[in-house]
Enzyme design. Sequence first.
Site, PDB file in Angstrom:
ATOM      1  N   THR A  55      -9.077  -0.228   6.229  1.00  0.00           N
ATOM      2  CA  THR A  55      -7.708   0.044   5.469  1.00  0.00           C
ATOM      3  C   THR A  55      -6.502  -0.097   6.496  1.00  0.00           C
ATOM      4  OG1 THR A  55      -8.244   2.382   6.030  1.00  0.00           O
ATOM      5  CG2 THR A  55      -8.947   1.951   3.941  1.00  0.00           C
ATOM      6  N   VAL A  56      -5.250   0.168   5.555  1.00  0.00           N
ATOM      7  CA  VAL A  56      -4.192   0.780   6.433  1.00  0.00           C
ATOM      8  C   VAL A  56      -3.642   1.354   5.934  1.00  0.00           C
ATOM      9  CG1 VAL A  56      -3.644  -1.641   7.097  1.00  0.00           C
ATOM     10  CG2 VAL A  56      -2.998  -1.468   4.301  1.00  0.00           C
ATOM     11  N   TYR A  69      -5.460   5.499  -8.688  1.00  0.00           N
ATOM     12  CA  TYR A  69      -6.849   4.681  -8.283  1.00  0.00           C
ATOM     13  C   TYR A  69      -7.721   5.361  -9.157  1.00  0.00           C
ATOM     14  CZ  TYR A  69      -3.900   2.309  -4.465  1.00  0.00           C
ATOM     15  OH  TYR A  69      -3.255   1.927  -4.021  1.00  0.00           O
ATOM     16  N   CYS A 120       1.327  -1.147   0.187  1.00  0.00           N
ATOM     17  CA  CYS A 120       0.331   0.500  -0.084  1.00  0.00           C
ATOM     18  C   CYS A 120       0.945   1.145  -0.527  1.00  0.00           C
ATOM     19  CB  CYS A 120      -1.428  -0.393   1.341  1.00  0.00           C
ATOM     20  SG  CYS A 120      -1.724   1.538   2.170  1.00  0.00           S
ATOM     21  N   GLU A 123      -5.653   7.478   9.054  1.00  0.00           N
ATOM     22  CA  GLU A 123      -5.042   8.932   7.968  1.00  0.00           C
ATOM     23  C   GLU A 123      -3.788   8.744   7.189  1.00  0.00           C
ATOM     24  OE1 GLU A 123      -6.726   9.922   5.181  1.00  0.00           O
ATOM     25  OE2 GLU A 123      -4.575  10.427   4.580  1.00  0.00           O
ATOM     26  N   SER A 124      -2.660   8.478   6.617  1.00  0.00           N
ATOM     27  CA  SER A 124      -1.513   8.524   6.472  1.00  0.00           C
ATOM     28  C   SER A 124      -1.029   9.813   6.675  1.00  0.00           C
ATOM     29  CB  SER A 124      -1.176   7.638   5.553  1.00  0.00           C
ATOM     30  OG  SER A 124      -1.535   8.086   4.151  1.00  0.00           O
TER      31      SER A 124
HETATM   32  N1  LIG Z   1      -6.720   7.811   2.634  1.00  0.00           N
HETATM   33  C1  LIG Z   1      -6.249   6.684   3.642  1.00  0.00           C
HETATM   34  C2  LIG Z   1      -6.020   5.698   2.697  1.00  0.00           C
HETATM   35  C3  LIG Z   1      -5.432   4.077   2.993  1.00  0.00           C
HETATM   36  C4  LIG Z   1      -6.024   3.122   2.061  1.00  0.00           C
HETATM   37  O1  LIG Z   1      -7.296   3.341   1.048  1.00  0.00           O
HETATM   38  N2  LIG Z   1      -5.730   1.504   1.686  1.00  0.00           N
HETATM   39  C5  LIG Z   1      -5.531   1.075   0.826  1.00  0.00           C
HETATM   40  C6  LIG Z   1      -4.938   0.155   0.960  1.00  0.00           C
HETATM   41  S1  LIG Z   1      -3.430   0.603  -0.094  1.00  0.00           S
HETATM   42  C7  LIG Z   1      -6.328  -0.055   1.775  1.00  0.00           C
HETATM   43  O2  LIG Z   1      -6.557  -0.460   2.932  1.00  0.00           O
HETATM   44  N3  LIG Z   1      -7.898  -0.652   1.499  1.00  0.00           N
HETATM   45  C8  LIG Z   1      -8.181  -1.690   1.913  1.00  0.00           C
HETATM   46  C9  LIG Z   1      -9.467  -1.777   0.947  1.00  0.00           C
HETATM   47  O3  LIG Z   1      -9.927  -1.165  -0.270  1.00  0.00           O
HETATM   48  O4  LIG Z   1     -10.513  -2.426   1.004  1.00  0.00           O
HETATM   49  C10 LIG Z   1      -4.604   7.051   4.057  1.00  0.00           C
HETATM   50  O5  LIG Z   1      -3.635   7.582   3.361  1.00  0.00           O
HETATM   51  O6  LIG Z   1      -4.326   6.484   5.097  1.00  0.00           O
END
Ligand SMILES: N[C@@H](CCC(=O)N[C@@H](CS)C(=O)NCC(=O)O)C(=O)O
Length: 470
Positions: free
Chosen positions: A273-274, A337, A194, A289-290
Amino acid sequence: MVRSSLPSQRHAELNSQVSESAIRREAHSHLPPSCCQANARHCAHHAKTYSTQQPPLQNHEIPRSHLRPFPTFRATPVLLATGASHLAAFPPRFRALQHCYNNKLPPPPLWVGMLGLVPSSSSYLLYRRLAAVRTFSAAAGSVNMAARSALDEVTDSGAFDRSPSTFRNFVSRDSSARFPAVPGRYHLYVSYACPWASRCLAYLKLKGLDNAISFTSVKPIFERTRETDDHLGWVFPATGDEDPGADPDPFNGVKTVRELYEIASTSYTGKPTVPVLWDKQLKTVVNNESSEIIRMFNSEFNEIAENPGLDLNPPHLQASIDEVNDLVYDAINNGVYKCGFAKKQEPYDEAVRNLYEALDKCEEILSKQRYMCGNQLTEADIRLFVTLIRFDEVYAVHFKCNKKLLREYPNLFNYTKDIYQIPGISSTVNMEHIRKHYYGSHPSINPYRIVPAGPNIDYNATHDREKYSL
Ligand SMILES: N[C@@H](CCC(=O)N[C@@H](CS)C(=O)NCC(=O)O)C(=O)O
């Protein structure tokens, strides 16, 4: 506004089976996090989160005519009871009903049969009632509703629309804060695949925080997170040998990231999410939130960081960093994306146009200086890097970003190598996880999960970027 109106709308809509305490829990889940008061921009984001995650039911009206053609018989209490027990016994089937309800479609065949047995006006009410009860129960944590994933975040126009993150607490250098910056208390859950999580990892390495804040990576490929629904998401391996780099959860013993969110909030129905910044002491998610996690890592942990002097967000470059971030986030980080998850040609065309306009701009900036905000590495560079390093290996093919490859941009390509070669950064780039994840986790984009052969770029190769720092 959202805070006060949502629960009462629900209250009016729902039947008496829903307990007062469940309503209170749901109301609580809509309270905006404390940072809303501090940051008006986040406030707008939060308002969107709450209104999109838990939309008011009146937005989901379906025409009654959808149910009219079905044969009608007298409703009996037994039938209604059977409907309710199906609700509990067949959650995946119920999801299909709710999906149809939410998307203004006729109900699926099994439900048509059941609803057809009652008079059409009762059918309509029953259909609405079941969907509403299901939505509400899931929000209240009493039913395991399938969690959402990024692939669900597409609007009617076919465009990818990312939902904002929901846990927005801050760790502070102030020792009396709820989340004080002390060594050993926090854990970062990431996926090496990610880009958002990787920027947090990059900060751990650059600031020398990896001894104070531990981290664990999940397995690269999404798997089913629960037997009772079909959500695909991040999972931990049973042992450290399954997928080198991924490890079992060391603190909570959970099998999925989804379970971590459920420990933190019984009413969580958003995307699991991560990255997740986890508080081991309070057993909760501090922040997911990264962009905020990296700011905390930059400024709040300096007393325990091995490299406290490094400031990736210095005040004199703040305006320039924000300006670059605005360009890079929307068109590049999130832009790839938008290209990849678009379900219609127009939103894809627009996303690709914006992506390449922004890449051209970055190429131009980097033809004059070493980094995006001058000759000093900043946050803006780490944020851009995490997308560029994935570009030719994944996004060019998987997300259809193939108008031009990174390798065709001399400055961007050398810049990517330059950042990759900063001590610590290469350890945050696990290309095996990156390639496995994207090609293996989005069945609607790559149903056979075939991983393309190339291009296997050597980012340790020489570059010409020092010339700007002489
Ligand atoms: N805004 C969040 C976005 C995090 C995010 O979208 N992570 C994706 C991985 S790249 C995720 O965990 N997605 C899980 C899913 O789509 O179910 C951040 O920047 O921390």
